[in-house]
Design a protein around this motif. Sequence first.
Motif, PDB file in Angstrom:
ATOM      1  N   GLY A 152       0.769  -1.227   0.000  1.00  0.00           N
ATOM      2  CA  GLY A 152       0.000   0.000   0.000  1.00  0.00           C
ATOM      3  C   GLY A 152       0.804   1.283   0.000  1.00  0.00           C
ATOM      4  N   VAL A 153       2.112   1.214  -0.173  1.00  0.00           N
ATOM      5  CA  VAL A 153       2.905   2.430  -0.226  1.00  0.00           C
ATOM      6  C   VAL A 153       2.840   2.979  -1.645  1.00  0.00           C
ATOM      7  N   GLU A 154       2.517   4.243  -1.752  1.00  0.00           N
ATOM      8  CA  GLU A 154       2.441   4.910  -3.042  1.00  0.00           C
ATOM      9  C   GLU A 154       3.831   4.976  -3.659  1.00  0.00           C
ATOM     10  N   SER A 155       3.940   4.609  -4.938  1.00  0.00           N
ATOM     11  CA  SER A 155       5.245   4.678  -5.608  1.00  0.00           C
ATOM     12  C   SER A 155       5.066   5.204  -7.021  1.00  0.00           C
ATOM     13  N   LEU A 156       6.157   5.685  -7.578  1.00  0.00           N
ATOM     14  CA  LEU A 156       6.169   6.228  -8.932  1.00  0.00           C
ATOM     15  C   LEU A 156       7.516   5.889  -9.553  1.00  0.00           C
ATOM     16  N   HIS A 157       7.495   5.283 -10.743  1.00  0.00           N
ATOM     17  CA  HIS A 157       8.717   4.892 -11.440  1.00  0.00           C
ATOM     18  C   HIS A 157       8.618   5.384 -12.885  1.00  0.00           C
ATOM     19  N   PHE A 158       9.637   6.130 -13.333  1.00  0.00           N
ATOM     20  CA  PHE A 158       9.648   6.646 -14.704  1.00  0.00           C
ATOM     21  C   PHE A 158      11.071   7.044 -15.065  1.00  0.00           C
ATOM     22  N   ALA A 159      11.293   7.340 -16.335  1.00  0.00           N
ATOM     23  CA  ALA A 159      12.620   7.747 -16.802  1.00  0.00           C
ATOM     24  C   ALA A 159      12.506   9.008 -17.661  1.00  0.00           C
ATOM     25  N   LEU A 160      13.496   9.872 -17.517  1.00  0.00           N
ATOM     26  CA  LEU A 160      13.627  11.067 -18.341  1.00  0.00           C
ATOM     27  C   LEU A 160      15.060  11.122 -18.865  1.00  0.00           C
ATOM     28  N   TYR A 161      15.335  12.097 -19.733  1.00  0.00           N
ATOM     29  CA  TYR A 161      16.670  12.224 -20.316  1.00  0.00           C
ATOM     30  C   TYR A 161      17.210  13.631 -20.067  1.00  0.00           C
ATOM     31  N   THR A 166      14.022  15.754 -20.823  1.00  0.00           N
ATOM     32  CA  THR A 166      13.018  15.464 -21.837  1.00  0.00           C
ATOM     33  C   THR A 166      12.463  14.051 -21.674  1.00  0.00           C
ATOM     34  N   VAL A 167      11.388  13.754 -22.396  1.00  0.00           N
ATOM     35  CA  VAL A 167      10.741  12.452 -22.293  1.00  0.00           C
ATOM     36  C   VAL A 167      11.417  11.382 -23.153  1.00  0.00           C
ATOM     37  N   THR A 168      12.218  11.767 -24.136  1.00  0.00           N
ATOM     38  CA  THR A 168      12.973  10.818 -24.960  1.00  0.00           C
ATOM     39  C   THR A 168      14.426  11.291 -25.043  1.00  0.00           C
ATOM     40  N   PRO A 169      15.332  10.453 -25.563  1.00  0.00           N
ATOM     41  CA  PRO A 169      16.733  10.878 -25.696  1.00  0.00           C
ATOM     42  C   PRO A 169      16.939  12.000 -26.710  1.00  0.00           C
ATOM     43  N   VAL A 223      10.123  18.911 -23.151  1.00  0.00           N
ATOM     44  CA  VAL A 223      10.837  19.204 -21.906  1.00  0.00           C
ATOM     45  C   VAL A 223       9.823  19.169 -20.765  1.00  0.00           C
ATOM     46  N   VAL A 224      10.088  18.319 -19.748  1.00  0.00           N
ATOM     47  CA  VAL A 224       9.172  18.191 -18.616  1.00  0.00           C
ATOM     48  C   VAL A 224       9.867  18.480 -17.288  1.00  0.00           C
ATOM     49  N   GLY A 225      11.118  18.912 -17.361  1.00  0.00           N
ATOM     50  CA  GLY A 225      11.827  19.196 -16.124  1.00  0.00           C
ATOM     51  C   GLY A 225      13.151  19.890 -16.369  1.00  0.00           C
ATOM     52  N   MET A 226      13.783  20.270 -15.259  1.00  0.00           N
ATOM     53  CA  MET A 226      15.080  20.929 -15.294  1.00  0.00           C
ATOM     54  C   MET A 226      15.917  20.383 -14.149  1.00  0.00           C
ATOM     55  N   ALA A 227      17.144  19.983 -14.467  1.00  0.00           N
ATOM     56  CA  ALA A 227      18.089  19.533 -13.436  1.00  0.00           C
ATOM     57  C   ALA A 227      19.113  20.633 -13.248  1.00  0.00           C
ATOM     58  N   GLU A 228      19.233  21.123 -12.020  1.00  0.00           N
ATOM     59  CA  GLU A 228      20.226  22.159 -11.752  1.00  0.00           C
ATOM     60  C   GLU A 228      21.014  21.761 -10.520  1.00  0.00           C
ATOM     61  N   GLY A 229      22.341  21.965 -10.610  1.00  0.00           N
ATOM     62  CA  GLY A 229      23.146  21.560  -9.482  1.00  0.00           C
ATOM     63  C   GLY A 229      24.622  21.777  -9.701  1.00  0.00           C
ATOM     64  N   THR A 230      25.412  21.099  -8.868  1.00  0.00           N
ATOM     65  CA  THR A 230      26.865  21.213  -8.920  1.00  0.00           C
ATOM     66  C   THR A 230      27.493  19.833  -8.782  1.00  0.00           C
ATOM     67  N   HIS A 250       7.582  18.845 -14.088  1.00  0.00           N
ATOM     68  CA  HIS A 250       6.234  19.285 -14.452  1.00  0.00           C
ATOM     69  C   HIS A 250       5.594  18.150 -15.240  1.00  0.00           C
ATOM     70  N   LEU A 251       5.241  17.073 -14.538  1.00  0.00           N
ATOM     71  CA  LEU A 251       4.632  15.907 -15.154  1.00  0.00           C
ATOM     72  C   LEU A 251       3.122  16.087 -15.195  1.00  0.00           C
ATOM     73  N   LYS A 252       2.427  15.206 -15.889  1.00  0.00           N
ATOM     74  CA  LYS A 252       0.982  15.331 -16.036  1.00  0.00           C
ATOM     75  C   LYS A 252       0.262  15.357 -14.687  1.00  0.00           C
TER      76      LYS A 252
END
Length: 187
Positions: A33-42, A81-84, A90-97, A117-119
């Motif tokens: 019963g634990v909510e989970s989400l599995h997906f891949a982006l590029y 992005t959703v594909t390579p 574009v559904v997201g942004m990765a920012e970091g160091t 920013h997924l559905k």
Amino acid sequence: MSAMAKSLRPCALAALLLLLSLKPTSTSKHHHGVESLHFALYQHETINKTGYIIVNGVAGASISQTTTRFGTLFVFQDPMTVTPNRTSKVVGMAEGTSVTSSLDGLTSISTAKISLHLKHHKGSISIVGGTHNVKPADHPVVGGTGDFLLVQGYVTSSPVDLSGLTVVYKIEFHLYWPPYAKQLHLP
């Protein structure tokens, strides 16, 4: 026993019960019963456009598409992005160091905030951990905002295309919300 010790006993018991109720669910209970989400982006990182060397390291390997010198400080703000294909949605942004932490220039210590920013889910996920430039690497999720508040799990980063100015990584998300997140009406 003093009167003060007797009066603190119920408070200590209440605090202990609260801490035990907030204990994260173990991995073996995710199917209960634990909510989970599995997906891949590029993730698409373009040298001197979305990723920059801020401090060039001092020793070790020379700079290439897959290596930087020991101690190199690198910052990035890469589209996800959703594909390579770079032109896909574009559904997201990765920012970091990241800081190169090996003399061979292949591994670094990285921190990133991934805004999504997924559905059905919007918010950010924070990750930290060791990154290998040419092999898959797991990064633990250390926090989240929005729909990802209280999320736990890990993100796997795997190189897809390391040639040219833009390198592409497949980012696999394995996210889990603990039972107490449901009690707070999250996801």
